[in-house]
Design a protein around this motif. Structure first.
Motif, PDB file in Angstrom:
ATOM      1  N   GLY A  53       2.595  -3.872  -7.425  1.00 22.78           N
ATOM      2  CA  GLY A  53       1.858  -3.943  -6.363  1.00 22.78           C
ATOM      3  C   GLY A  53       0.518  -3.910  -6.596  1.00 22.78           C
ATOM      4  O   GLY A  53      -0.217  -4.144  -5.617  1.00 22.78           O
ATOM      5  N   ILE A  54       0.189  -3.523  -7.909  1.00 15.81           N
ATOM      6  CA  ILE A  54      -1.248  -3.319  -8.201  1.00 15.81           C
ATOM      7  C   ILE A  54      -1.476  -4.632  -8.911  1.00 15.81           C
ATOM      8  O   ILE A  54      -1.113  -5.203  -9.764  1.00 15.81           O
ATOM      9  CB  ILE A  54      -1.564  -2.207  -9.176  1.00 15.81           C
ATOM     10  N   LEU A  55      -2.680  -5.429  -8.168  1.00 18.23           N
ATOM     11  CA  LEU A  55      -3.225  -6.771  -8.782  1.00 18.23           C
ATOM     12  C   LEU A  55      -4.176  -6.312  -9.958  1.00 18.23           C
ATOM     13  O   LEU A  55      -4.267  -7.002 -10.831  1.00 18.23           O
ATOM     14  CB  LEU A  55      -3.771  -7.495  -7.660  1.00 18.23           C
ATOM     15  N   ASN A  56      -5.207  -5.488  -9.525  1.00 20.03           N
ATOM     16  CA  ASN A  56      -6.378  -5.488 -10.323  1.00 20.03           C
ATOM     17  C   ASN A  56      -6.632  -4.059 -10.376  1.00 20.03           C
ATOM     18  O   ASN A  56      -6.761  -3.379  -9.487  1.00 20.03           O
ATOM     19  CB  ASN A  56      -7.362  -6.390 -10.066  1.00 20.03           C
ATOM     20  N   THR A  77       0.772  -1.094   0.066  1.00 18.92           N
ATOM     21  CA  THR A  77      -0.002   0.003  -0.045  1.00 18.92           C
ATOM     22  C   THR A  77       0.883   1.325  -0.131  1.00 18.92           C
ATOM     23  O   THR A  77       0.647   2.295  -0.719  1.00 18.92           O
ATOM     24  CB  THR A  77      -1.023  -0.115   1.224  1.00 18.92           C
ATOM     25  N   SER A  78       1.876   1.499   0.899  1.00 17.23           N
ATOM     26  CA  SER A  78       2.718   2.660   1.173  1.00 17.23           C
ATOM     27  C   SER A  78       3.362   2.633  -0.364  1.00 17.23           C
ATOM     28  O   SER A  78       3.325   3.828  -0.688  1.00 17.23           O
ATOM     29  CB  SER A  78       3.486   2.835   2.299  1.00 17.23           C
ATOM     30  N   GLN A  79       4.139   1.951  -0.797  1.00 10.66           N
ATOM     31  CA  GLN A  79       4.618   1.954  -2.033  1.00 10.66           C
ATOM     32  C   GLN A  79       4.117   2.314  -3.241  1.00 10.66           C
ATOM     33  O   GLN A  79       4.377   3.267  -3.909  1.00 10.66           O
ATOM     34  CB  GLN A  79       5.553   0.595  -2.097  1.00 10.66           C
ATOM     35  N   VAL A  80       2.779   1.961  -3.592  1.00 11.79           N
ATOM     36  CA  VAL A  80       1.821   2.117  -4.420  1.00 11.79           C
ATOM     37  C   VAL A  80       1.231   3.628  -4.284  1.00 11.79           C
ATOM     38  O   VAL A  80       1.284   4.391  -5.242  1.00 11.79           O
ATOM     39  CB  VAL A  80       0.707   1.097  -4.340  1.00 11.79           C
ATOM     40  N   TRP A 136     -12.043  -3.572  -2.849  1.00  8.61           N
ATOM     41  CA  TRP A 136     -10.767  -2.695  -3.586  1.00  8.61           C
ATOM     42  C   TRP A 136     -10.123  -2.161  -2.244  1.00  8.61           C
ATOM     43  O   TRP A 136     -10.873  -1.747  -1.387  1.00  8.61           O
ATOM     44  CB  TRP A 136     -11.562  -1.538  -4.523  1.00  8.61           C
ATOM     45  N   ASP A 137      -8.872  -1.650  -2.743  1.00  9.82           N
ATOM     46  CA  ASP A 137      -7.885  -1.291  -1.558  1.00  9.82           C
ATOM     47  C   ASP A 137      -8.062   0.352  -1.811  1.00  9.82           C
ATOM     48  O   ASP A 137      -7.778   0.828  -0.880  1.00  9.82           O
ATOM     49  CB  ASP A 137      -6.697  -1.661  -1.533  1.00  9.82           C
ATOM     50  N   LEU A 138      -8.073   0.753  -3.049  1.00 15.90           N
ATOM     51  CA  LEU A 138      -7.908   2.252  -3.155  1.00 15.90           C
ATOM     52  C   LEU A 138      -8.838   2.789  -4.294  1.00 15.90           C
ATOM     53  O   LEU A 138      -9.330   1.766  -4.938  1.00 15.90           O
ATOM     54  CB  LEU A 138      -6.472   2.559  -3.547  1.00 15.90           C
TER      55      LEU A 138
END
Length: 143
Positions: free
Chosen positions: A130-133, A81-84, A104-106
């Motif tokens: 780091g993004i899956l979808n 998360t932080s890196q993305v 969804w995360d973001l």
């Protein structure tokens, strides 16, 4: 953000400034029924503490008709998360980035002026490790 205890007056002041970021100290004092000095002191503290990051404008939607707007839902892998977020903040067309719950995360708000620019933003986001979808929806009209 510096530690500062916020109270009802601070919340009311912020609320008035959200309505009109150019409101005068006199107007705010009269509306909130406190002295001008109190408003000025509170405003200074809210700015210096980092509670107020700046002042901006809102433009009429008619002037913003050429802007292509979209919402992108993003699923992340593991602990990235932080890196993305750091990498995505470097994409200026992503005007807002929100964490969320659920599948969804973001959630990213995208503003571009052309479809080719929009396509380029989607490409940049897809390249972020780091993004899956993701799923993107264009915003067609505001109601």
């Amino acid at each position: 953000m510096k530690h500062y205890i916020y109270d009802t007056l601070d919340s009311e002041l912020i609320s008035e400034l959200r309505k009109d970021g150019r409101a005068t100290i006199s107007y705010l004092a009269e509306t909130l029924k406190v002295s001008r000095a109190t408003i000025q002191n509170r405003l200074d503290r809210l700015i210096s503490s980092g509670a107020i990051l700046g002042f901006t404008i809102r433009i009429h939607e008619a002037l913003d008709q050429g802007t292509i707007k979209a919402i992108m839902l993003i699923e992340l892998s593991g602990q990235s998360t932080s890196q993305v977020i750091r990498k995505m903040r470097g994409i200026p067309e992503l005007v807002k980035l929100h964490t969320t719950n659920g599948a969804w995360d973001l959630v990213a708000e995208i503003h571009t002026t052309t479809l080719s620019e929009f396509d380029e933003v989607l490409r940049k986001v897809r390249e972020v490790d780091g993004i899956l979808n993701s799923e993107t929806s264009l915003l067609l009209s505001s109601l």
